[in-house]
Motif scaffolding. Structure first.
Motif, PDB file in Angstrom:
ATOM      1  N   TYR A 234      -4.482  -5.173   2.225  1.00  0.00           N
ATOM      2  CA  TYR A 234      -5.343  -4.363   1.360  1.00  0.00           C
ATOM      3  C   TYR A 234      -5.158  -2.884   1.714  1.00  0.00           C
ATOM      4  CZ  TYR A 234      -9.542  -3.627  -1.603  1.00  0.00           C
ATOM      5  OH  TYR A 234     -10.424  -3.265  -2.603  1.00  0.00           O
ATOM      6  N   ALA A 237      -7.768  -0.265   0.464  1.00  0.00           N
ATOM      7  CA  ALA A 237      -9.188  -0.550   0.671  1.00  0.00           C
ATOM      8  C   ALA A 237      -9.966   0.719   0.980  1.00  0.00           C
ATOM      9  CB  ALA A 237      -9.355  -1.537   1.822  1.00  0.00           C
ATOM     10  N   PRO A 238     -10.982   1.056   0.188  1.00  0.00           N
ATOM     11  CA  PRO A 238     -11.827   2.208   0.521  1.00  0.00           C
ATOM     12  C   PRO A 238     -12.492   2.004   1.878  1.00  0.00           C
ATOM     13  CG  PRO A 238     -12.209   1.482  -1.739  1.00  0.00           C
ATOM     14  CD  PRO A 238     -11.376   0.426  -1.086  1.00  0.00           C
ATOM     15  N   GLY A 239     -12.312   2.976   2.766  1.00  0.00           N
ATOM     16  CA  GLY A 239     -12.877   2.835   4.099  1.00  0.00           C
ATOM     17  C   GLY A 239     -11.998   2.088   5.066  1.00  0.00           C
ATOM     18  N   ASN A 243     -14.115  -1.255   5.426  1.00  0.00           N
ATOM     19  CA  ASN A 243     -14.527  -1.677   4.092  1.00  0.00           C
ATOM     20  C   ASN A 243     -15.492  -2.855   4.227  1.00  0.00           C
ATOM     21  OD1 ASN A 243     -14.082  -3.569   1.604  1.00  0.00           O
ATOM     22  ND2 ASN A 243     -13.367  -1.553   0.947  1.00  0.00           N
TER      23      ASN A 243
END
Length: 328
Positions: A234, A237-239, A243
């Protein structure tokens, strides 16, 4: 991205990314999987358990399928059975719902727990990065739930034998991560027919985060295999590794009080590198204000997914018995 499941790539090809002995991605886009049990066909009568299995197509676009398992009791008893929607292990990038290990495992679960099992064949990374697997598994749960309002069309094993008031979610390792995310989505979105999830089990859930906890090594934590694998499956992936999909206790993550099932079982194993994450998750859910029931079940001295690899051991039998008592 091209894919191959055997080690036939030319030695002259350049490697872009690899996890030694597991998966290798070449610069030409070829994916070589070096780990996994062989694909096996379904069986109309498993010789050890009496369980029947068959494969079904859930969606052609995207391509989602599943292997269904029907316990022996359903073949002679009109009683409706719980339905387990199961998500397989192996880091979102390996193994299959159609593999030998998963076939053996689901035969045992269906037999011991007396449930209908739906083992989802979701799309794998890196050909299909997350959140593709999450979407596939949500669509699969919707497909199962849609049978609650069908009387003839659809999958007969579900229509004739399934109890739609007892739909369970479950998974091991990455599959447990999926099960958590699907259970959270059940708390935020409606399923066809007004179906609700009765419960969810997470076995050795693959959770992680940027800050080490418990017995996790302090040095090189962000370069640990667990962190590198998440970035591999991923990358957007935000963060990143914090995430909420992989770190449900991260700052700013949705409250676990929104969990969309009435009971949850977390299984952890003493030698497992993600053991402390599972225990932390249990404590966080227990203290979140969620009004369901959560239990932590631990087996000391065992490692990650040991019960799938060696299901004949006494400790593995303890896991199967606990799962069977949970899936009522």
């Amino acid at each position: 991205m091209a894919s191959t499941d055997t080690a036939t790539s030319s030695a002259t090809k350049e490697i872009e990314t690899e996890f030694p002995n597991h998966i290798r991605v070449y610069k030409d886009g070829t994916v070589e999987r070096l780990f996994g049990s062989p694909i096996v066909p379904p069986s109309l009568h498993d010789s050890d358990t009496g369980v029947s299995s068959k494969d079904v197509v859930i969606s052609d676009d995207p391509s989602i399928s599943a292997r269904l398992y029907l316990p022996k009791s359903a073949q002679s008893d009109a009683q409706k059975l719980p339905i387990l929607v199961y998500f397989h292990a192996s880091g979102f990038c390996l193994e299959s719902a159609f593999s030998f290990l998963d076939q053996r495992y689901l035969n045992l679960i269906a037999s011991k727990a007396n449930v209908i099992a739906v083992s989802v064949e979701y799309r794998l990374a890196p050909e299909h990065h997350l959140p593709a697997a999450f979407e596939d598994c949500w669509d699969s749960l919707k497909w199962v739930s849609s049978h609650s309002t069908l009387s003839n069309a659809g999958e007969p094993w579900l229509i004739n034998h399934g109890d739609f008031n007892r739909i369970y979610l479950g998974g091991d390792s990455a599959g447990a991560t999926i099960a958590h995310n699907i259970a959270m989505r059940c708390g935020a979105e409606d399923l066809p027919g007004g179906v609700k999830s009765a419960g969810c089990f997470l076995s050795c859930p693959y959770f992680w985060g940027s800050k080490p906890i418990g017995s996790e090594p302090k040095e090189g934590h962000e370069q640990s295999p667990a962190a590198l694998l998440w970035n591999f499956v991923y990358p957007s992936a935000p963060g990143g590794i914090d995430n909420p999909a992989i770190n449900p206790t991260a700052e700013g993550a949705p409250s676990l009080a929104g969990m969309g099932c009435s009971k949850l079982l977390v299984c952890v194993y003493g030698k497992d590198q993600v053991r402390d994450r599972g225990a932390l998750y249990y404590e966080a859910l227990k203290n979140s204000g969620w009004n369901g029931e959560v239990e932590l079940f631990e087996v000391e001295g065992e490692d990650h997914c040991f019960h799938i690899l060696n299901p004949e051991t006494d400790n593995a039998n303890k896991v199967f018995n606990r799962l069977a008592s949970f899936l009522l």
